[in-house]
Design a protein around this motif. Structure first.
Motif, short mmCIF file in Angstrom:
data_model
loop_
_atom_site.label_atom_id
_atom_site.label_comp_id
_atom_site.label_asym_id
_atom_site.label_seq_id
_atom_site.Cartn_x
_atom_site.Cartn_y
_atom_site.Cartn_z
N THR A 65 36.95 -1.13 50.62
CA THR A 65 37.97 -1.66 49.73
C THR A 65 37.32 -2.63 48.76
OG1 THR A 65 40.08 -2.82 49.58
CG2 THR A 65 38.57 -3.55 51.29
N ASP A 66 37.98 -2.82 47.65
CA ASP A 66 37.50 -3.82 46.70
C ASP A 66 38.38 -5.07 46.72
OD1 ASP A 66 39.77 -2.78 45.55
OD2 ASP A 66 38.80 -2.16 43.67
N CYS A 67 39.19 -5.18 47.74
CA CYS A 67 40.08 -6.34 47.85
C CYS A 67 39.28 -7.58 48.26
CB CYS A 67 41.17 -6.08 48.89
SG CYS A 67 42.27 -7.49 49.14
N PRO A 68 39.41 -8.67 47.53
CA PRO A 68 38.66 -9.89 47.86
C PRO A 68 39.15 -10.58 49.12
CG PRO A 68 40.15 -10.33 46.04
CD PRO A 68 40.23 -8.84 46.33
N LEU A 69 40.31 -10.17 49.63
CA LEU A 69 40.88 -10.82 50.81
C LEU A 69 40.53 -10.09 52.11
CD1 LEU A 69 44.47 -11.53 49.46
CD2 LEU A 69 42.52 -13.10 49.54
N VAL A 70 39.78 -9.02 52.03
CA VAL A 70 39.59 -8.13 53.18
C VAL A 70 39.18 -8.85 54.46
CG1 VAL A 70 37.20 -7.48 52.69
CG2 VAL A 70 38.70 -5.89 53.90
N PHE A 71 38.37 -9.88 54.38
CA PHE A 71 37.90 -10.56 55.59
C PHE A 71 38.76 -11.76 55.98
CE2 PHE A 71 34.09 -8.43 53.94
CZ PHE A 71 33.87 -7.57 55.01
N HIS A 72 39.75 -12.09 55.17
CA HIS A 72 40.59 -13.25 55.45
C HIS A 72 42.07 -12.93 55.29
CE1 HIS A 72 36.94 -15.55 55.46
NE2 HIS A 72 36.63 -15.05 54.30
N CYS A 73 42.43 -11.69 55.48
CA CYS A 73 43.80 -11.24 55.26
C CYS A 73 44.50 -10.96 56.59
CB CYS A 73 43.79 -9.98 54.40
SG CYS A 73 45.42 -9.34 54.02
N GLU A 74 45.70 -11.42 56.69
CA GLU A 74 46.48 -11.20 57.91
C GLU A 74 47.16 -9.83 57.94
OE1 GLU A 74 46.44 -13.10 60.67
OE2 GLU A 74 44.86 -14.13 59.56
N LEU A 75 47.06 -9.07 56.85
CA LEU A 75 47.65 -7.74 56.83
C LEU A 75 47.05 -6.86 57.93
CD1 LEU A 75 49.45 -5.53 55.68
CD2 LEU A 75 47.65 -5.07 53.98
N ASN A 76 45.74 -6.92 58.09
CA ASN A 76 45.10 -6.11 59.15
C ASN A 76 45.61 -6.49 60.53
OD1 ASN A 76 43.42 -4.05 58.23
ND2 ASN A 76 41.89 -5.52 57.55
N ALA A 77 45.79 -7.76 60.79
CA ALA A 77 46.30 -8.20 62.09
C ALA A 77 47.72 -7.66 62.30
CB ALA A 77 46.29 -9.72 62.19
N ALA A 78 48.54 -7.72 61.27
CA ALA A 78 49.91 -7.20 61.37
C ALA A 78 49.90 -5.70 61.59
CB ALA A 78 50.70 -7.56 60.11
N LEU A 79 49.04 -4.99 60.88
CA LEU A 79 48.96 -3.54 61.04
C LEU A 79 48.44 -3.16 62.42
CD1 LEU A 79 47.62 -2.45 57.53
CD2 LEU A 79 49.96 -2.28 58.41
N ARG A 80 47.48 -3.90 62.94
CA ARG A 80 46.97 -3.64 64.29
C ARG A 80 48.07 -3.81 65.33
NH1 ARG A 80 43.50 -6.54 62.80
NH2 ARG A 80 41.36 -6.28 62.34
N GLN A 81 48.86 -4.87 65.17
CA GLN A 81 49.99 -5.10 66.09
C GLN A 81 51.01 -3.97 65.99
OE1 GLN A 81 51.80 -8.94 65.56
NE2 GLN A 81 50.28 -9.96 66.83
N ALA A 82 51.30 -3.54 64.78
CA ALA A 82 52.27 -2.46 64.58
C ALA A 82 51.76 -1.16 65.21
CB ALA A 82 52.54 -2.26 63.09
N LEU A 83 50.48 -0.87 65.01
CA LEU A 83 49.89 0.34 65.60
C LEU A 83 49.93 0.28 67.12
CD1 LEU A 83 48.39 3.03 65.40
CD2 LEU A 83 46.25 1.72 65.19
N GLU A 84 49.60 -0.87 67.69
CA GLU A 84 49.63 -1.00 69.15
C GLU A 84 51.04 -0.86 69.68
OE1 GLU A 84 48.80 -0.81 72.86
OE2 GLU A 84 47.25 -0.66 71.34
N ALA A 85 52.03 -1.39 68.97
CA ALA A 85 53.43 -1.24 69.39
C ALA A 85 53.84 0.23 69.35
CB ALA A 85 54.34 -2.07 68.49
#
Length: 153
Positions: free
Chosen positions: A97-117
């Motif tokens: 990705t070219d997103c500057p937030l990739v290493f400090h973004c809570e979106l991945n944490a939210a998506l991981r939780q959603a996937l696990e659910a």
């Protein structure tokens, strides 16, 4: 999240076999029941056999059957086996990705939780749960019931 066609048909194959317990099924019959091409179904069958969810019996009177009791095969197991990728966004788990937030973004944490659910919920359902209405499924899929099968033998 959307499951692939392969995962959908893998579940359908397992449901067919669970609806026809204790007997061998022909892949051609399974394919016809779902109006799916047999080569497509054969391709889907390979990982199911490789994982032990389905077993094959060779020979003139051979066929396929569940490799384990339907109650022990969870939807989670089938989905994890069949799906190639669970990336819900291009940056999921450090993807490109070219997103500057990739290493400090809570979106991945939210998506991981959603996937696990999602996967956790699938883990609470077995193939046996999906075929509780066996008489309806047998009729709809064209599978002779056990008494009919015995009369045909």
């Amino acid at each position: 999240m959307r499951l692939t066609r392969q995962t959908n048909y893998a579940i359908r194959i397992l449901m067919y076999l669970a609806t026809n317990p204790g007997r061998l099924s022909k892949l051609g019959d399974v394919a016809r029941s779902y109006a799916a091409p047999e080569p497509f179904m054969f391709k889907i069958l390979q990982p199911l056999v490789g994982s032990g969810l389905v077993e094959t019996v060779r020979g003139r009177n051979g066929g396929i059957r569940l490799g384990r009791p339907a109650a022990t095969i969870t939807l989670r197991e089938v989905v994890v086996l069949m799906e190639e990728n669970f990336a819900m966004a291009e940056c999921f788990d450090g993807g490109t990705t070219d997103c500057p937030l990739v290493f400090h973004c809570e979106l991945n944490a939210a998506l991981r939780q959603a996937l696990e659910a999602f996967l956790s919920t699938l883990g609470r359902f077995s193939i046996a749960d999906l075929v509780e209405n066996r008489p309806f499924l047998s009729e709809t899929l064209g599978i002779p019931m056990a008494t009919e099968h015995a009369a045909l033998s």
